[in-house]
Structures are given as C-alpha cells and as structure tokens.
Write an enzyme that holds these catalytic residues in place. Structure first.
Site, PDB file in Angstrom:
ATOM      1  CB  SER A  39      -0.826   0.000   1.215  1.00 50.14           C
ATOM      2  OG  SER A  39      -0.328   0.359   2.338  1.00 50.14           O
ATOM      3  CE  LYS A 106      -2.512   2.155   4.867  1.00 51.76           C
ATOM      4  NZ  LYS A 106      -2.467   1.393   3.774  1.00 51.76           N
TER       5      LYS A 106
END
Length: 186
Positions: A39, A106
C-alpha cells in the site's frame, strides 16, 4: 555454591535490566517495524524495515501533512499503555505470521478541520488539489462526498492509492492511534 549464585544473580539482573530498557525505548522513543504489503509502494516496499519515532505518540504531537505514520486501524476502541507494550516487537519474536493486520503504515493527508474531496483521480484539501509526486499511479477512486476531519483525528492514505486500505475505508484515525512517525528505513 555461594559464588555461583552471586554470578547467576548478576546475570539475571543484567538481562532483566536490558529487557526493561529495550521495552522502554521501544514503547516511548523509537521502534523498528516491518512493512507488510504494497500500500505504500513506491515509497516503502513489502518486507522493508523502517524505524519509527514514538515521540509524537508519547508526547501527543499532531503529525504534519505528508508524514509517514504507523497507525492502529482499530479506531472504534480506546488504546491504552498496555496496547503500546503488547505492540513492542519483543512480544512478537516467537509469534507465527499473524493474519490480523491492525498496524498500518500510511501518509497523513488531512488534519482536524480539513475538508477533503476525491475527484478525477486527485485529492483536494480545503479546495486545493494536492501535489503528490510520491504516488505509485493515478488514483481510480472518486467520491461525491466531502470528508471533514474531526478534532483530534487525522486522515491517512497509502501512496499506492488503488491498493490501500486507509481512511477512505476505515475513517479518520484518532490521534492516540497514531503510534509514531517514520524516521528511517533500511
């Protein structure tokens, strides 16, 4: 026998002190972690080791826009000091590969009060299109909804937007669930 016991007690004390210091450093100051998944491609890669500063979490700092952070994705539960201790790598040394992924890496996209929109493959924060040169590929996600980041929360997204479970799916992240900021990588 008395000399042996004294020597053994010294070793046990040294090992206990080393364990306690390692725990304190990992819980409150700096902690290594491993990237799991794609990701954050191309910035971070699956299996890559990163070092996280725990100081923002320890002292309650709000991360800056663009900071890479680790977050606890279980946003509906309150975190405690016991969670921080159990998250320490020492407690995962002998664990089999855990399929429950709760810790995400993230990038901070929005902070409290920000208005976020997702249109034409871009993120708009407070009406301005973000310049995001770190993205893996153009984002396919669009939404007619506007997201307002609540007080004491941040909005995070992966750099590989088309293959990232992030705030678009789990919602904004409470600041006490931001466990630290990336300071280095190997």
């Amino acid at each position: 026998m008395n000399k042996l016991w004294k020597e053994l007690r010294g070793w046990i004390g040294s090992i206990a002190l080393a364990f306690i210091l390692t725990l304190i450093i990992g819980v409150f100051i700096v902690q290594p972690t491993k990237v799991s998944g794609h990701s954050m491609d191309p910035t971070l890669h699956d299996g890559q080791r990163v070092y996280i500063s725990k100081l923002p979490h320890t002292f309650g700092y709000t991360p800056k826009y663009g900071d890479i952070v680790i977050v606890d994705s279980r946003t509906t539960r309150k975190r405690s000091l016991l969670d921080d201790i159990k998250d320490h790598p020492l407690f995962h040394l002998f664990e089999k590969n855990n399929e429950e992924h709760i810790i995400f890496i993230k990038r901070v996209i929005g902070k409290a009060g920000d208005e976020l929109r997702f249109q034409d493959g871009h993120v708009y924060r407070n009406g301005e299109k973000l310049d995001e040169p770190y993205l893996y590929e153009a984002m396919h996600y669009s939404s007619n909804e506007t997201v307002i980041v609540p007080d004491n929360f941040v909005f995070v997204m992966g750099d590989n937007r088309n293959h990232s479970q992030d705030s678009r799916a789990i919602g904004s992240i409470p600041l006490d669930h931001v466990l630290g900021s990336k300071i280095g990588a190997k």
